[in-house]
Design a protein around this motif. Sequence first.
Motif, mmCIF file in Angstrom:
data_model
loop_
_atom_site.group_PDB
_atom_site.id
_atom_site.type_symbol
_atom_site.label_atom_id
_atom_site.label_comp_id
_atom_site.label_asym_id
_atom_site.label_seq_id
_atom_site.Cartn_x
_atom_site.Cartn_y
_atom_site.Cartn_z
ATOM 1 N N PRO A 93 0.821 -1.210 0.000
ATOM 2 C CA PRO A 93 0.000 0.000 0.000
ATOM 3 C C PRO A 93 0.856 1.261 0.000
ATOM 4 O O PRO A 93 1.879 1.341 0.683
ATOM 5 C CB PRO A 93 -0.814 -0.115 1.295
ATOM 6 C CG PRO A 93 -0.038 -1.035 2.164
ATOM 7 C CD PRO A 93 0.683 -1.982 1.252
ATOM 8 N N TRP A 96 -1.901 6.896 -0.823
ATOM 9 C CA TRP A 96 -3.288 7.035 -1.274
ATOM 10 C C TRP A 96 -4.103 5.769 -0.993
ATOM 11 O O TRP A 96 -5.310 5.862 -0.769
ATOM 12 C CB TRP A 96 -3.328 7.406 -2.756
ATOM 13 C CG TRP A 96 -2.469 6.590 -3.634
ATOM 14 C CD1 TRP A 96 -2.784 5.434 -4.281
ATOM 15 C CD2 TRP A 96 -1.101 6.876 -3.962
ATOM 16 N NE1 TRP A 96 -1.718 4.962 -5.001
ATOM 17 C CE2 TRP A 96 -0.671 5.836 -4.838
ATOM 18 C CE3 TRP A 96 -0.214 7.892 -3.638
ATOM 19 C CZ2 TRP A 96 0.629 5.795 -5.360
ATOM 20 C CZ3 TRP A 96 1.070 7.852 -4.158
ATOM 21 C CH2 TRP A 96 1.484 6.826 -5.013
ATOM 22 N N ASP A 97 -3.475 4.619 -1.007
ATOM 23 C CA ASP A 97 -4.191 3.390 -0.628
ATOM 24 C C ASP A 97 -4.570 3.429 0.851
ATOM 25 O O ASP A 97 -5.684 3.046 1.226
ATOM 26 C CB ASP A 97 -3.321 2.165 -0.898
ATOM 27 C CG ASP A 97 -2.916 2.035 -2.354
ATOM 28 O OD1 ASP A 97 -3.806 2.150 -3.213
ATOM 29 O OD2 ASP A 97 -1.721 1.835 -2.622
ATOM 30 N N SER A 100 -7.429 5.876 1.200
ATOM 31 C CA SER A 100 -8.692 5.306 0.720
ATOM 32 C C SER A 100 -9.283 4.339 1.732
ATOM 33 O O SER A 100 -10.500 4.338 1.989
ATOM 34 C CB SER A 100 -8.468 4.585 -0.615
ATOM 35 O OG SER A 100 -8.138 5.491 -1.633
ATOM 36 N N GLN A 101 -8.433 3.513 2.331
ATOM 37 C CA GLN A 101 -8.909 2.543 3.312
ATOM 38 C C GLN A 101 -9.527 3.236 4.520
ATOM 39 O O GLN A 101 -10.447 2.711 5.154
ATOM 40 C CB GLN A 101 -7.764 1.636 3.741
ATOM 41 C CG GLN A 101 -8.206 0.464 4.606
ATOM 42 C CD GLN A 101 -7.070 -0.497 4.885
ATOM 43 O OE1 GLN A 101 -5.905 -0.190 4.649
ATOM 44 N NE2 GLN A 101 -7.408 -1.674 5.411
ATOM 45 N N SER A 118 -4.804 2.715 -10.986
ATOM 46 C CA SER A 118 -5.587 1.756 -10.201
ATOM 47 C C SER A 118 -6.701 2.466 -9.452
ATOM 48 O O SER A 118 -6.693 3.697 -9.287
ATOM 49 C CB SER A 118 -4.676 1.027 -9.217
ATOM 50 O OG SER A 118 -4.026 1.945 -8.365
ATOM 51 N N VAL A 120 -8.854 4.067 -6.735
ATOM 52 C CA VAL A 120 -8.562 4.825 -5.531
ATOM 53 C C VAL A 120 -9.824 5.598 -5.175
ATOM 54 O O VAL A 120 -10.647 5.905 -6.053
ATOM 55 C CB VAL A 120 -7.353 5.768 -5.769
ATOM 56 C CG1 VAL A 120 -7.677 6.829 -6.822
ATOM 57 C CG2 VAL A 120 -6.891 6.431 -4.484
#
Length: 478
Positions: A93, A96-97, A100-101, A118, A120
């Motif tokens: 990750p 930004w991952d 997002s989570q 990908s 997001v």
Amino acid sequence: MNRRRLCVIGLDCAAPELVFEQLTPRLPNLSGLMRRGRWGRLQSTDPPITVPAWVSMASGLDPGQLGLYGFRNRPDHSYAPLALASAQGVGVPRLWDMASQAGLCSAVLGLPLTWPASAVRGAMVAGFPLPENADGLTWPRSLGPRLERWGGGPYIVDVPDFRRADRAALAQTVRTMVQRRFAVARGLWRLYDPDLLWLVEMGTDRMHHAFWRHHDPLHRLHQPGSPLAGAIASHYEDLDAQIGLLLAELPPETLVLVVSDHGARRLEGGLCINQWLLERGLLRLRVEPAEGAPLAPAMIDWPRTKVWSDGGYYARIFCNVAGREPQGAVDPAAYDAFLAELRAELEAMPGPDGRPLGNRVVDPRQAYAAVNGAAPDLLLYPGDLAWRAIGQVWPRGGPLFVQDNDSGPDDANHAPEGLFIAAPAAGQALAQAGRQHHGATLYDVCPTACSWLGLDPPAKGRGRPWPWLDQLDRPRGR
């Protein structure tokens, strides 16, 4: 409490001595951020190169943990050609991952090694490298047509063949690329209202490689009075103006991080590392080339070869170890002693004038928290990156040093320190504003950003949040 937001402005290869010293009076927006924030040099990764540096910055993990050692990597310990890195091979990750989570919105623009774009929570426009006319530039795909409308022309991912391009045309292309990238950044901010905006502009790197001889009076190819002498300074002024336009869009309390993945330095020439190995009998060829040629796996006499390398900004040294490689020639029991002897020879290597070249050699097992994938056995920085590594081979007695780059004309190599500036977009200054922060590393950026956004820091990350941000209240949600 106001919503915490973060804008990261990445300037690939931006040099601290230019921003903090030589050009400071000509950069009012960057200088303003320095006055109301903190700033300093940013130690890059080993190796200090775009890939893996931006991935490490966004994840907090080092290249060994990522198993990512350059633009191209060994897919395994066979003799297969090196494979081009892509986002699909990152596998960890990034900021930004994490955002997002946690339910935060991100807009990601031009980050190297994000192709194909990908999913997001927000939007992504992929960055270099990517195949020509490739699909997958944007996520969501419906975002694509907006890029040209926002930028006033076709979106430019990168400058093609920048080493060989006409210099005047190159400078204009870079200027257009910068203007359109920042226009898209402003469009993304208005459309998505993100918690995190992270963009990277590649033009600085391209300008340094193409124009450093005109800027640096100590460069061996410097031309006093060159009409291109001001090209690099003009580029930084263009960047500063575009940064000012973006800052005007941001709420004043937005934390702005200006970062570069590495710096730049003048290039003295090229060390023909495979030719050096060939002359010492460590690399053996089935048939000598009639003239200089790139080293290909099919050319190598593997059962009699102990070491080979690739070329580039630095050299990756690969040992041919019995039991690890299919036709290994280095006894595993003697591997450590062999590597120590090779490292000592590399460090003692004389330059073309007979004096020590000043090579720096890095052992991945010592430099990284983990060593994953088919890692190089050593990393060689010729002349501590004053020289570039040339991967070509010649017949016996061929050159060990050349003036030209085998990938095209080049004025600059990478330096191991980039830069950072951290400040509010406008208004009130941070505590201890205007002071230089020493000892920052590229790995600190992700945990610092996580601290600001209220996210958990990356697991097994190498860096730490910058301590002067601890004085600020942590966010309590949106």
